[in-house]
Motif scaffolding. Structure first.
Motif, PDB file in Angstrom:
ATOM      1  N   VAL A 139       0.834  -1.207   0.000  1.00  0.00           N
ATOM      2  CA  VAL A 139       0.000   0.000   0.000  1.00  0.00           C
ATOM      3  C   VAL A 139       0.872   1.261   0.000  1.00  0.00           C
ATOM      4  O   VAL A 139       0.394   2.351  -0.269  1.00  0.00           O
ATOM      5  N   VAL A 140       2.164   1.071   0.318  1.00  0.00           N
ATOM      6  CA  VAL A 140       3.093   2.217   0.283  1.00  0.00           C
ATOM      7  C   VAL A 140       3.778   2.228  -1.086  1.00  0.00           C
ATOM      8  O   VAL A 140       4.513   1.310  -1.420  1.00  0.00           O
ATOM      9  N   ARG A 141       3.485   3.255  -1.848  1.00  0.00           N
ATOM     10  CA  ARG A 141       4.156   3.378  -3.148  1.00  0.00           C
ATOM     11  C   ARG A 141       5.176   4.515  -3.084  1.00  0.00           C
ATOM     12  O   ARG A 141       4.861   5.634  -2.666  1.00  0.00           O
ATOM     13  N   THR A 142       6.408   4.208  -3.498  1.00  0.00           N
ATOM     14  CA  THR A 142       7.465   5.210  -3.462  1.00  0.00           C
ATOM     15  C   THR A 142       7.440   6.021  -4.748  1.00  0.00           C
ATOM     16  O   THR A 142       7.421   5.444  -5.844  1.00  0.00           O
ATOM     17  N   GLY A 143       7.410   7.344  -4.620  1.00  0.00           N
ATOM     18  CA  GLY A 143       7.494   8.208  -5.793  1.00  0.00           C
ATOM     19  C   GLY A 143       8.949   8.383  -6.184  1.00  0.00           C
ATOM     20  O   GLY A 143       9.489   7.664  -7.008  1.00  0.00           O
ATOM     21  N   SER A 144       9.654   9.289  -5.522  1.00  0.00           N
ATOM     22  CA  SER A 144      11.064   9.474  -5.838  1.00  0.00           C
ATOM     23  C   SER A 144      11.887   9.393  -4.565  1.00  0.00           C
ATOM     24  O   SER A 144      11.404   9.697  -3.471  1.00  0.00           O
ATOM     25  N   VAL A 145      13.129   8.961  -4.729  1.00  0.00           N
ATOM     26  CA  VAL A 145      14.095   8.961  -3.634  1.00  0.00           C
ATOM     27  C   VAL A 145      15.117  10.043  -3.972  1.00  0.00           C
ATOM     28  O   VAL A 145      15.634  10.065  -5.091  1.00  0.00           O
TER      29      VAL A 145
END
Ligand SMILES: CC(C)(COP(=O)(O)OP(=O)(O)OC[C@H]1O[C@@H](n2cnc3c(N)ncnc32)[C@H](O)[C@@H]1OP(=O)(O)O)[C@@H](O)C(=O)NCCC(=O)NCCS
Length: 438
Positions: A316-322
């Motif tokens: 459910v946690v989606r990473t956009g940018s690091v």
């Protein structure tokens, strides 16, 4: 404060250093022009008087020092007003958590701009070199900044010390924490944050390696008293406070609804500060249960995030940018390393190269102390690196082993495990993260 002149490629400039003045002061014009120059440099709208006045006020509260470069022979009309600096640079001092609860003084650099018609003449180089020399002379062991572009600051000895990531968290039925949370969360009046936010942050600051002290603006934002666009009140902000099992506040979240036109209905998490892991998960549990809301967006999430591991369905946690976040620049190796509580015993000789010459030399890092070695000392160099690399590994945000594999740290052939040894010595108690943008 100070003022000095100097000729640089393509022009003559006077460098002025001064303390910001509030709008009520008769000396406000210089501060106002300086803030307008920063807005110009970052392509923001000019002439927002209330915002400028609030920035001046909070700059006073932060104890900032402003530096401006001014043309000594102003360009003719229609060039911009000569009272406005062509380059800006600001600093203030807070503390940096270097692991195991140890706080060291940090020199924070911000608002770096050089106006387009004065670029590439060496203004940034001059402002940065002179400023770092002054901070070093004051005995501050480390400087810090956040960078608009990653290619600018290494040449001045800065290295990336922490990263952050943006996340979008789906908060429908899939959002469930595996274990029950402790304590409780209450919806709070934003104005309570004026006092509570600094108190909770102070605890979190001691608990998180890589954390930097915060400027005034943070508590005002959380209290709904600072809108980034206008400087006026921000009525959209809502606040939730986590109370531990004794009822003591130990975390808060400030958030705002993105509006019904956003699909799916989304809360933007403006700030989440937790002094304990329980507060962090408790606040997420609360955010995950907001009625009618299907998504939480957060720009400042840690890369190594307990939330992901606490969820029944981590996807459910989606990473956009690091992104790289905190950049550090050690100014005094002996002071900086002596302040570090070493996690392991050891004995290593580090050779440091410094593009500005502040820290060039050889240092022995041992369990008992850090010592500078003479060039004639027979000890072999175990690790060779630029000061940017030592700054990168300083609060544990990246392993020296990774930097050795990247070719940024050279490992002596006589000591093949030296990078891993340094990693062990500099290990911190929990993942490094910095929640302070400046
Ligand atoms: C970035 C900025 C401050 C550079 O100022 P400047 O006075 O032109 O820089 P200088 O002439 O002193 O250059 C210093 C060095 O940095 C390098 N440099 C400057 N801007 C750079 C950039 N955007 N990317 C990579 N390198 C850059 C120069 O090539 C020079 O290298 P050298 O001395 O090793 O030959 C200016 O371009 C600017 O104001 N940009 C917009 C605002 C911004 O991004 N600010 C940074 C906020 S963190």
């Amino acid at each position: 404060m100070g003022s000095e002149t100097g000729t640089m490629r393509g022009g003559d400039y006077e460098i002025r250093r001064f303390r910001p003045q509030p709008a009520s002061s008769s000396d406000y014009a210089g501060t106002e022009q300086w803030i307008e120059a920063v807005h110009y440099g970052f392509y923001q709208k000019p002439g927002r008087d209330e915002l400028t006045a609030r920035i001046a006020e909070s700059s006073v509260a932060d104890g900032r020092e402003l530096t401006g470069a001014y043309e000594t022979t102003p360009a003719p009309a229609p060039a911009l007003d000569a009272g406005r600096p062509v380059a800006t640079f600001a600093t203030f001092r807070k503390t940096l958590n270097v692991g195991h609860g140890v706080l060291v003084p940090a020199h924070m650099v911000t608002a770096v701009t050089v106006r387009t018609d004065h670029r590439r003449r060496g203004l940034l180089r001059r402002l940065m070199s002179e400023d770092l020399a002054r901070a070093k002379a004051d005995g501050v062991p480390v400087a810090a900044l956040t960078a608009s572009e990653a290619s600018i600051y290494r040449r001045f000895g800065y290295g990336v010390a922490t990263h952050e990531r943006s996340v979008s968290v789906e908060t429908g039925p899939r959002f469930r924490l595996a274990a029950p949370v402790r304590g409780r969360v209450v919806a709070a009046e934003p104005s309570a944050m004026l006092e509570l936010a600094p108190e909770i942050f102070a605890r979190a600051h001691r608990a998180i390696p890589g954390s930097l002290g915060r400027q005034e603006r943070y508590r005002l934002r959380a209290a709904g008293q600072w809108d980034d666009e206008t400087g006026g009140p921000d009525r959209a902000v809502r606040v939730a406070v986590h109370l531990d099992e004794q009822g003591t506040p130990d975390g808060y979240a400030a958030y705002a609804f993105r509006g019904w036109e956003t699909e799916p209905p989304t809360m933007a998490l403006r700030d989440l500060v937790a002094a304990t892991p329980e507060a962090y998960l408790g606040l997420w549990d609360f955010l995950g249960s907001l009625d009618l809301i299907e998504r939480i967006d957060w720009e400042d999430a840690p890369v190594d995030d307990p939330l992901v591991w606490a969820l029944e369905d981590p996807r459910v946690v989606r990473t956009g940018s690091v992104r790289d976040m905190l950049w550090l620049r050690i100014l005094d190796v002996e002071a900086a390393l002596s302040a570090r509580r070493l996690a392991h015993g050891g004995d290593l000789v580090l050779r440091i190269h410094d593009p500005l010459g502040f820290t060039d030399g050889r240092y022995r890092l041992g369990t008992a102390r850090v010592a500078r070695l003479g060039d004639d000392d027979p000890a072999q160099d175990d690790l060779v690196m630029d000061i940017a690399e030592l700054s990168s590994v300083y609060v544990g945000g990246v392993s020296p082993v990774t930097l050795a594999e990247a070719g940024r740290i050279q490992v002596g052939a006589h000591r093949p495990g030296a990078a891993a040894e340094l990693a062990g010595m500099l290990a911190v108690e929990r993942p490094a993260h910095c929640l302070t943008h400046f």
